[in-house]
Design an enzyme around this catalytic site. Structure first.
Site, PDB file in Angstrom:
ATOM      1  CB  ALA A 145      -0.926  -0.027   1.209  1.00 21.42           C
ATOM      2  N   GLY A 146       1.996   1.140  -0.724  1.00 20.73           N
ATOM      3  CA  GLY A 146       2.883   2.294  -0.873  1.00 20.73           C
ATOM      4  C   GLY A 146       2.362   3.195  -1.976  1.00 20.73           C
ATOM      5  CB  VAL A 148       2.943   1.587  -7.256  1.00 20.55           C
ATOM      6  CG1 VAL A 148       2.231   0.936  -8.428  1.00 20.55           C
ATOM      7  CG2 VAL A 148       4.207   2.288  -7.734  1.00 20.55           C
ATOM      8  CG  ASP A 169       2.323  -1.904   3.198  1.00 21.07           C
ATOM      9  OD1 ASP A 169       2.462  -1.347   2.091  1.00 21.07           O
ATOM     10  OD2 ASP A 169       3.275  -2.034   4.018  1.00 21.07           O
ATOM     11  NE  ARG A 218      14.838   3.281 -11.357  1.00 21.88           N
ATOM     12  CZ  ARG A 218      15.357   3.609 -12.525  1.00 21.88           C
ATOM     13  NH1 ARG A 218      16.660   3.699 -12.672  1.00 21.88           N
ATOM     14  NH2 ARG A 218      14.574   3.814 -13.562  1.00 21.88           N
ATOM     15  NE  ARG A 224      12.587   0.601 -14.205  1.00 24.86           N
ATOM     16  CZ  ARG A 224      12.849   1.302 -15.309  1.00 24.86           C
ATOM     17  NH1 ARG A 224      13.883   0.993 -16.070  1.00 24.86           N
ATOM     18  NH2 ARG A 224      12.090   2.327 -15.641  1.00 24.86           N
ATOM     19  CG  ASN A 231      12.186  -5.281  -4.707  1.00 26.54           C
ATOM     20  OD1 ASN A 231      12.131  -5.062  -3.501  1.00 26.54           O
ATOM     21  ND2 ASN A 231      12.115  -4.321  -5.592  1.00 26.54           N
ATOM     22  NE  ARG A 287       6.827   6.486 -17.155  1.00 27.20           N
ATOM     23  CZ  ARG A 287       7.509   5.810 -16.256  1.00 27.20           C
ATOM     24  NH1 ARG A 287       8.356   4.852 -16.643  1.00 27.20           N
ATOM     25  NH2 ARG A 287       7.372   6.080 -14.979  1.00 27.20           N
ATOM     26  CG  HIS A 311       9.835  -1.464 -16.859  1.00 28.21           C
ATOM     27  ND1 HIS A 311       9.301  -0.371 -17.490  1.00 28.21           N
ATOM     28  CD2 HIS A 311       9.902  -1.123 -15.531  1.00 28.21           C
ATOM     29  CE1 HIS A 311       9.053   0.578 -16.605  1.00 28.21           C
ATOM     30  NE2 HIS A 311       9.425   0.149 -15.410  1.00 28.21           N
TER      31      HIS A 311
HETATM   32  N1  LIG Z   1       6.601  -2.053 -13.259  1.00 24.55           N
HETATM   33  C1  LIG Z   1       6.618  -0.743 -13.263  1.00 24.55           C
HETATM   34  O1  LIG Z   1       6.392  -0.122 -14.288  1.00 24.55           O
HETATM   35  C2  LIG Z   1       6.850   0.008 -11.984  1.00 24.55           C
HETATM   36  C3  LIG Z   1       6.518   1.351 -11.883  1.00 24.55           C
HETATM   37  C4  LIG Z   1       6.704   2.007 -10.675  1.00 24.55           C
HETATM   38  C5  LIG Z   1       7.233   1.325  -9.577  1.00 24.55           C
HETATM   39  N2  LIG Z   1       7.551   0.021  -9.726  1.00 24.55           N
HETATM   40  C6  LIG Z   1       8.072  -0.747  -8.601  1.00 24.55           C
HETATM   41  O2  LIG Z   1       7.007  -0.983  -7.690  1.00 24.55           O
HETATM   42  C7  LIG Z   1       7.540  -1.193  -6.385  1.00 24.55           C
HETATM   43  C8  LIG Z   1       6.786  -0.321  -5.395  1.00 24.55           C
HETATM   44  O3  LIG Z   1       7.019   1.030  -5.634  1.00 24.55           O
HETATM   45  P1  LIG Z   1       6.383   2.138  -4.643  1.00 24.55           P
HETATM   46  O4  LIG Z   1       6.749   3.453  -5.178  1.00 24.55           O
HETATM   47  O5  LIG Z   1       4.972   1.832  -4.386  1.00 24.55           O
HETATM   48  O6  LIG Z   1       7.223   1.852  -3.320  1.00 24.55           O
HETATM   49  P2  LIG Z   1       6.813   2.226  -1.834  1.00 24.55           P
HETATM   50  O7  LIG Z   1       8.034   2.120  -1.009  1.00 24.55           O
HETATM   51  O8  LIG Z   1       6.054   3.496  -1.805  1.00 24.55           O
HETATM   52  O9  LIG Z   1       5.800   1.061  -1.423  1.00 24.55           O
HETATM   53  C9  LIG Z   1       6.192  -0.257  -1.266  1.00 24.55           C
HETATM   54  C10 LIG Z   1       5.334  -0.841  -0.162  1.00 24.55           C
HETATM   55  O10 LIG Z   1       5.569  -2.237  -0.095  1.00 24.55           O
HETATM   56  C11 LIG Z   1       5.428  -2.596   1.273  1.00 24.55           C
HETATM   57  N3  LIG Z   1       6.010  -3.906   1.504  1.00 24.55           N
HETATM   58  C12 LIG Z   1       7.302  -4.262   1.540  1.00 24.55           C
HETATM   59  N4  LIG Z   1       7.422  -5.582   1.768  1.00 24.55           N
HETATM   60  C13 LIG Z   1       6.170  -6.077   1.884  1.00 24.55           C
HETATM   61  C14 LIG Z   1       5.628  -7.355   2.112  1.00 24.55           C
HETATM   62  N5  LIG Z   1       6.419  -8.432   2.272  1.00 24.55           N
HETATM   63  N6  LIG Z   1       4.289  -7.493   2.182  1.00 24.55           N
HETATM   64  C15 LIG Z   1       3.486  -6.426   2.034  1.00 24.55           C
HETATM   65  N7  LIG Z   1       3.952  -5.184   1.802  1.00 24.55           N
HETATM   66  C16 LIG Z   1       5.269  -5.006   1.730  1.00 24.55           C
HETATM   67  C17 LIG Z   1       6.112  -1.473   2.026  1.00 24.55           C
HETATM   68  O11 LIG Z   1       5.725  -1.429   3.377  1.00 24.55           O
HETATM   69  C18 LIG Z   1       5.645  -0.260   1.223  1.00 24.55           C
HETATM   70  O12 LIG Z   1       4.476   0.330   1.780  1.00 24.55           O
HETATM   71  C19 LIG Z   1       9.019  -0.890  -6.499  1.00 24.55           C
HETATM   72  O13 LIG Z   1       9.753  -2.089  -6.652  1.00 24.55           O
HETATM   73  C20 LIG Z   1       9.129  -0.059  -7.760  1.00 24.55           C
HETATM   74  O14 LIG Z   1      10.393  -0.122  -8.357  1.00 24.55           O
HETATM   75  C21 LIG Z   1       7.387  -0.637 -10.899  1.00 24.55           C
HETATM   76  O1  LIG Z   2      11.985   3.669 -12.655  1.00 22.24           O
HETATM   77  C1  LIG Z   2      11.655   3.083 -11.636  1.00 22.24           C
HETATM   78  O2  LIG Z   2      12.464   2.697 -10.794  1.00 22.24           O
HETATM   79  C2  LIG Z   2      10.199   2.840 -11.355  1.00 22.24           C
HETATM   80  C3  LIG Z   2       9.446   2.360 -12.549  1.00 22.24           C
HETATM   81  O3  LIG Z   2      10.019   1.236 -13.120  1.00 22.24           O
HETATM   82  C4  LIG Z   2       9.244   3.422 -13.569  1.00 22.24           C
HETATM   83  O4  LIG Z   2       9.505   3.180 -14.756  1.00 22.24           O
HETATM   84  O5  LIG Z   2       8.796   4.516 -13.187  1.00 22.24           O
END
Ligand SMILES: NC(=O)c1ccc[n+]([C@@H]2O[C@H](COP(=O)([O-])OP(=O)(O)OC[C@H]3O[C@@H](n4cnc5c(N)ncnc54)[C@H](O)[C@@H]3O)[C@@H](O)[C@H]2O)c1
Ligand SMILES: O=C(O)C[C@H](O)C(=O)O
Length: 446
Positions: A145-146, A148, A169, A218, A224, A231, A287, A311
């Site tokens: 529940a961060g 994203v 979370d 990151r 990444r 992760n 994008r 990605h």
């Molecule tokens: N695929 C994509 O295009 C894309 C885009 C943006 C972000 N991301 C990735 O998504 C992930 C999350 O990004 P974010 O900005 O939300 O990060 P964030 O730090 O805001 O949120 C992550 C959440 O995960 C929770 N968490 C950690 N371990 C856990 C577990 N075992 N069980 C339940 N919850 C847990 C944390 O408490 C935190 O609230 C990152 O790895 C980021 O790189 C991917």
């Molecule tokens: O770039 C990142 O680390 C987060 C995500 O993959 C993005 O493309 O925004």
């Protein structure tokens, strides 16, 4: 002689608070099944396979294994893995009842209920002030529940298609707080979906769709790939628990590094590859479209394009397929400008990280993850990009990579083959090989 069971039988069972027992060979009408689901009446039969329909996801049949060179325009997603059938999934578990009157989740019969879809289809008059068109069904779970996860949850609740959206979370208070805050927007965004926040996958309960966003994001200066070991541990554990709690679920992985984490979730979960997908292509495509809109007078949505490959560095945006209003995009936007937009789209994640200085992008990523879920639950026929297990299409096999797909209620419906230029095809294959290499390094390090 077989008996036909209708809605009145279901309503009588509901009034008596009992299950509807049917004999083998009996017929339960579709309307009766709908009504049973709405009223939380279990339909039991000798073989115990009769359940309310909305929790039983259809899973497409076929095989992910195909021989290169036999490509047709599309291939069917399947349940086979590494050449052998994966164990038959057990029937979907019905959702446990939630608090009073939640439609479709088995709450007690009440006089004021949202209109029954079954009655609605029969043309029954609708009580004034009640939402007659919406049909909410099932549960979507967002793990993490961060940043994203919060946006994903908001988009899913706003869509008003699920009985319940649950945020999970490890920081339970955060999940509960965001869920309550989001629930408070119900009258503003006009949705009836219940939102709940919990600390574990198990507390969330069985779901049709599970989005995994949990994990580290990151920071400036990181790639990444730097997130991989932290992760992988989180995603592997969660994928196993999701499969145990929701054996019929479709998992959508968001956690980075995306392609590797999606393949890892697939192997850890043991679910068919058609039900483990990665979200990146929808974001990368958006994008590109958005940046073309910024660089030109075109409306972003009117730009037809797709982002494939990884990605990251090996993202492939085939300009031979990019168009606007039926014309090649290269005829509308100068090619040098287009190439610059491709580069900027590829680097957009890092660009946002640099600007934020803490954490990474979440608005467009959360919206993109929800978009995939909604395409599935609505059985949309649109072609979108997703990280899927390559099946030989495009000459790539047995590795997760971004490809054009059609999604359905049960996950991947088909990988769509679109014509690519020779260089574009080579770049896509190279993306697959690079991801494979990184997966090998990941396995060696674990
Ligand atoms: N695929 C994509 O295009 C894309 C885009 C943006 C972000 N991301 C990735 O998504 C992930 C999350 O990004 P974010 O900005 O939300 O990060 P964030 O730090 O805001 O949120 C992550 C959440 O995960 C929770 N968490 C950690 N371990 C856990 C577990 N075992 N069980 C339940 N919850 C847990 C944390 O408490 C935190 O609230 C990152 O790895 C980021 O790189 C991917
Ligand atoms: O770039 C990142 O680390 C987060 C995500 O993959 C993005 O493309 O925004």
């Amino acid at each position: 002689m077989s008996t036909v069971w209708g809605t009145t039988d279901v309503e009588a069972a509901a009034a008596r608070g009992v299950a509807l027992h049917v004999a083998p060979g009996d017929v339960v009408t579709p309307l009766a099944r709908d009504r049973a689901h709405e009223l939380g009446v279990a339909v039991t039969s000798a073989d115990a396979l009769d359940r309310p329909p909305a929790t039983a996801l259809p899973v497409s049949s076929g095989t992910t294994d195909r021989t290169p060179g036999t490509a047709s325009s599309s291939t069917t997603a399947g349940q086979r893995r590494n050449g052998s059938d994966s164990p038959a999934p057990s029937p979907a578990t019905p959702l446990p009842p939630t608090s009073v009157g939640s439609p479709g989740t088995g709450g007690p019969v009440r006089t004021m209920r949202p209109p029954s879809p079954a009655l609605f289809r029969r043309g029954a008059p609708l009580p004034a002030g009640l939402d007659g068109g919406a049909r909410r069904t099932g549960r979507a779970v967002v793990i993490g529940a961060g940043h994203v996860g919060m946006i994903t949850g908001m988009r899913l609740a706003d869509a008003d298609v699920f009985d319940e959206v649950v945020l999970v979370d490890i920081d339970e208070g955060r999940a509960a707080g965001i869920a309550l805050d989001l629930q408070h927007t119900a009258p503003l965004s006009d949705f009836a979906t219940r939102v709940r926040g919990v600390g574990t996958v198990e507390e969330a309960g069985p779901a049709e769709y599970v989005v995994i966003t949990a994990g580290r994001a990151r920071q400036p200066g990181m790639t990444r790939a730097d997130l991989v070991s932290t992760n992988a541990e989180i995603v592997g554990d969660l994928a196993r628990r999701v499969a145990a709690t929701s054996p019929q679920a479709v998992i959508i992985v968001v956690t980075n590094p995306l392609d590797e984490m999606t393949q890892h979730a697939w192997t850890s979960s043991g679910l068919p590859s058609s039900r483990v997908l990665g979200m990146a292509g929808v974001l990368d495509t958006a994008r590109f479209q958005a940046l073309v809109g910024v660089e030109s007078s075109l409306r972003a949505r009117s730009v037809d394009a797709i982002a494939l490959g990884s990605h990251g560095e090996e993202m492939v945006i085939p300009l031979s397929r990019a168009s606007h209003d039926g014309s090649s995009l290269a005829q509308v936007v100068p090619p040098a400008q287009l190439n610059a937009v491709v580069d900027r789209a590829r680097g957009s994640g890092a660009e946002v990280v640099g600007l934020l200085r803490t954490g990474s992008a979440f608005m467009a990523p959360g919206t993109s993850a929800a978009r995939m879920v909604l395409a599935m639950v609505r059985d949309s026929d649109e072609v979108m990009s997703a990280a899927v297990l390559a099946d030989g299409s495009y000459g790539i096999r047995d590795v997760y990579v971004g490809l054009p797909v059609r999604l359905g209620r049960g996950g991947l419906r088909e990988i769509v083959t679109i014509p690519l230029g020779p260089e574009e095809l080579a770049a896509l294959r190279e993306a697959g090989e690079r991801i494979r290499t990184r997966l090998g390094a990941m396995a060696a390090a674990s």
